[in-house]
Design a protein around this motif. Structure first.
Motif, mmCIF file in Angstrom:
data_model
loop_
_atom_site.group_PDB
_atom_site.id
_atom_site.type_symbol
_atom_site.label_atom_id
_atom_site.label_comp_id
_atom_site.label_asym_id
_atom_site.label_seq_id
_atom_site.Cartn_x
_atom_site.Cartn_y
_atom_site.Cartn_z
ATOM 1 N N LEU A 134 43.290 43.149 44.870
ATOM 2 C CA LEU A 134 43.860 41.953 44.578
ATOM 3 C C LEU A 134 43.635 40.911 45.503
ATOM 4 O O LEU A 134 43.998 41.520 47.262
ATOM 5 C CB LEU A 134 45.076 41.831 44.202
ATOM 6 C CG LEU A 134 45.239 42.536 42.060
ATOM 7 C CD1 LEU A 134 46.874 42.233 41.797
ATOM 8 C CD2 LEU A 134 44.581 41.133 41.248
ATOM 9 N N ILE A 135 42.764 40.201 45.974
ATOM 10 C CA ILE A 135 42.870 38.909 46.935
ATOM 11 C C ILE A 135 44.318 37.894 46.966
ATOM 12 O O ILE A 135 44.405 36.667 47.664
ATOM 13 C CB ILE A 135 41.742 38.443 46.947
ATOM 14 C CG1 ILE A 135 41.600 37.982 48.611
ATOM 15 C CG2 ILE A 135 41.545 37.169 46.119
ATOM 16 C CD1 ILE A 135 40.562 37.083 48.783
ATOM 17 N N GLY A 136 44.639 37.064 45.403
ATOM 18 C CA GLY A 136 45.256 36.208 45.356
ATOM 19 C C GLY A 136 46.536 37.150 46.325
ATOM 20 O O GLY A 136 47.360 38.281 46.302
ATOM 21 N N ARG A 137 47.703 36.121 46.206
ATOM 22 C CA ARG A 137 49.316 36.274 47.213
ATOM 23 C C ARG A 137 49.853 36.645 46.265
ATOM 24 O O ARG A 137 50.761 35.825 44.877
ATOM 25 C CB ARG A 137 49.697 35.001 47.908
ATOM 26 C CG ARG A 137 49.333 34.573 48.880
ATOM 27 C CD ARG A 137 49.340 33.258 49.406
ATOM 28 N NE ARG A 137 49.080 32.874 51.271
ATOM 29 C CZ ARG A 137 47.836 32.466 50.838
ATOM 30 N NH1 ARG A 137 47.583 32.092 50.253
ATOM 31 N NH2 ARG A 137 47.525 32.410 52.482
ATOM 32 N N MET A 138 50.028 38.059 46.034
ATOM 33 C CA MET A 138 51.140 38.314 45.187
ATOM 34 C C MET A 138 52.403 38.906 46.082
ATOM 35 O O MET A 138 53.405 40.581 46.042
ATOM 36 C CB MET A 138 50.956 39.992 44.413
ATOM 37 C CG MET A 138 49.692 40.122 44.231
ATOM 38 S SD MET A 138 49.586 38.915 42.857
ATOM 39 C CE MET A 138 49.878 40.088 41.282
ATOM 40 N N ASN A 139 53.300 37.645 46.311
ATOM 41 C CA ASN A 139 54.359 37.905 46.769
ATOM 42 C C ASN A 139 55.480 37.787 45.946
ATOM 43 O O ASN A 139 55.814 36.883 45.063
ATOM 44 C CB ASN A 139 54.828 36.657 47.563
ATOM 45 C CG ASN A 139 54.118 36.691 48.936
ATOM 46 O OD1 ASN A 139 53.977 38.152 49.479
ATOM 47 N ND2 ASN A 139 53.426 35.633 49.299
#
Ligand SMILES: [Fe+2]
Length: 569
Positions: free
Chosen positions: A373-378
């Motif tokens: 995954l490249i999206g920010r998964m904060n």
């Protein structure tokens, strides 16, 4: 007299001048092989289509164990009766390459469907269908996108469903084509009951070349996977489980010193991969470089990346930042390491290649086919240690989003203290991700990122550090590997509960637009000049031999081209 005609050319090609055989060792007829009893137990496959080339693949299974070499004939035709042969030739395969056969058929016409088959002694293989890539002005490209097929965990219904559809141009596989675990290891608990136990001669963890080869052979006996390979060309990359869990360039989470030399294991795994998967090597005998580009006319430029092996530094580990006595986190050191410009995921060479390729691309859509995954998964840090606080955290977030004045400082801190939950993904390599985002932004590309690895479906808006909308991410669920629902104890939960948890993730994670937490399947991703659309296809179960599509759970999201439109809709 006219020069060399097209007809002459075709005739010459038909005698084998139009094909390059990839590292098969000795060419020519092997008289010893003429009477060998053989079968094609692992089907046929095609891959790495270009406008003028496609690789075709098969494997010979000799009946007698002492056979070392066998001659195989191949044919390529424009019709399924093989009346009009475009190419044919012979090659030799041997025990040295596990009797796999890989031929790079050349001088083909763009956007054309071809049929191919292999002949060995009196046996004819099943016939496969392949299609070359188009050139020029293109209306539509449709890809079926997969990752994470785990044989003992379930049936490959996703492959069967894609194989049954007639409007797909290519299968894109983002890795975890197989898993290295033993019986008794990850996701094998139902294997016996569903008739998908690992066979006795290959039921331990994979270490040697022979181990990896046998696991590929097992997977390729799966009739759904065979059907898919037979009907569509693959564009594939590896992820970690083709080698070992959480592989990086010099090691893996699932590799200890007692298990021998990691490099030796990695090279054995990659050799088996190149033998069994129809991927074109970057150069002859290079079995470590897999990143490469595919151009679909003026519509799509697809960059298949290696974020796993070639340039990945060791992932960070939260355990190394926690004080063993107080449990306090050394946040400053963690952030410093996360932003370290020397830690890479792709590595400098691959990044430079991507930049140069993208800079010269004129396609409408620039698409990254890659693993993690490249999206920010904060997520709020509190949830990492105690997920049962989810409801509490969500309710505060909803109040904060509604500007509720009664939210206390302590509550706000609970929601705004966020950390990436998966340091094995791009989140753990934030510096390099920002380089990619800024590069895409500077080149003004319409970016779509296709991701796998997590066993769950996701869609995210991608922004750079300055908040610019850069593109979107479509992430596929697994073919059969269990997903987040198992880690969160949600197996068997009712639909309403699952939907609520999914909504919680979307509420909590900025940038996340969609997730499917519990279902297996694949993505159908269509590109036109006006739109890129992803449809998440999900099946009701991977534990029974039959399946139905769960139409209620299928979602479709799209994005339009142009700098003002780079958001999911
Ligand atoms: Fe996986």
């Amino acid at each position: 007299m006219s020069s060399f005609s097209r007809r002459d050319f075709l005739r010459l090609s038909a005698y084998g001048f139009g094909a390059a055989v990839i590292s098969t060792g000795l060419m020519g007829c092997n008289s010893d092989s003429n009477n060998i009893a053989v079968s094609f137990a692992h089907g046929v496959a095609s891959g790495d289509p270009l406008a003028d080339k496609v690789i075709i693949w098969t494997r010979i299974t000799p009946r007698d164990a002492d056979v070392e070499r066998v001659t195989v004939h191949w044919e390529v035709s424009t019709d399924s009766d093989f009346a009009d042969l475009i190419h044919q030739g012979s090659t030799t395969t041997s025990i040295d390459r596990d009797f796999t056969v890989k031929v790079d058929i050349q001088n083909l016409s763009p956007d054309t469907r071809y049929y191919y088959r292999f002949i060995c002694n009196d046996k004819i293989s099943p016939e496969g269908v392949m299609k070359t890539l188009p050139v020029g002005s293109i209306d539509r490209v449709k890809m079926a996108v997969f990752s994470c097929a785990n044989y003992p965990a379930g049936f490959f219904h996703a492959y069967a469903e894609a194989a049954s559809r007639k409007d797909i141009d290519v299968a894109v596989h983002l890795g975890d084509y197989l898993y290295e675990y033993p019986m008794g290891g990850y996701a094998t608990e139902d294997a016996q009951a569903i008739g998908r136990a690992l066979p006795d001669d290959n039921n331990t963890e994979l270490f040697s070349l022979a181990d990896y080869r046998k696991r590929y052979a097992l997977y390729r006996t799966d009739s759904d996977l065979q059907k898919l390979h037979q009907s569509l060309p693959f564009i594939a990359v590896w992820d970690d489980h083709e080698i070992a869990n959480d592989t990086w360039k010099n090691g893996a989470e699932n590799h200890s010193e007692t298990e021998g030399d990691f490099t030796e294991r990695k090279l054995a795994a990659l050799q088996a991969y190149f033998e069994w998967i129809p991927v074109r090597p970057a150069s002859e005998d290079d079995e470590e470089t897999i990143y490469r580009q595919f151009v679909f006319g003026d519509l799509v430029s697809l960059y298949m990346l290696d974020t796993r092996v070639i340039g990945r530094d060791e992932p960070l580990d939260y355990a190394n930042y926690l004080d063993p006595i107080t449990g306090a986190m050394n946040t400053a050191q963690f952030i410093a390491d996360l932003s370290d410009p020397n830690r890479t995921l792709m590595g400098a060479d691959q990044l430079l290649w991507l930049q140069q390729s993208m800079a010269t691309s004129t396609a409408r859509w620039d698409v990254l086919g890659q693993q993690v995954l490249i999206g920010r998964m904060n997520i709020p840090a509190a949830l990492l240690s105690d997920f049962t606080r989810l409801e509490e955290v969500i309710s505060i977030k909803i109040r904060m989003d509604a500007s509720d004045p009664t939210v206390t400082d302590e509550e706000a801190l609970l929601v705004t203290t966020i950390i990436p939950y998966n340091l094995d993904a791009w989140d753990g390599y934030a510096y390099e991700r920002e380089l990619v985002m800024q590069m895409v932004q500077a080149l003004d590309k319409n970016l779509v990122v296709l991701s796998g690895d997590t066993h769950n479906a996701w869609a995210s808006n991608l922004i750079d550090a300055s908040g610019n909308a850069v593109g979107v991410e479509f992430a596929t669920s697994s073919v059969s590997s269990p997903g987040l629902e198992t880690y969160l104890g949600l197996e068997g939960a009712d639909d309403a509960t699952l939907k609520q948890v999914e909504q919680s993730f979307v509420t909590l994670i900025n940038g996340l637009s969609y997730m499917n937490i519990s279902q297996r399947g694949f993505m159908l991703v269509s590109f036109t000049q006006d739109e890129a659309t992803c449809e998440w296809i999900v099946v009701d179960s991977v534990k029974s031999t039959t399946y139905t599509l769960d139409a209620n759970s299928m979602t479709s999201l799209s994005v339009l081209p142009g700098p003002e439109n780079r958001r999911l809709r």
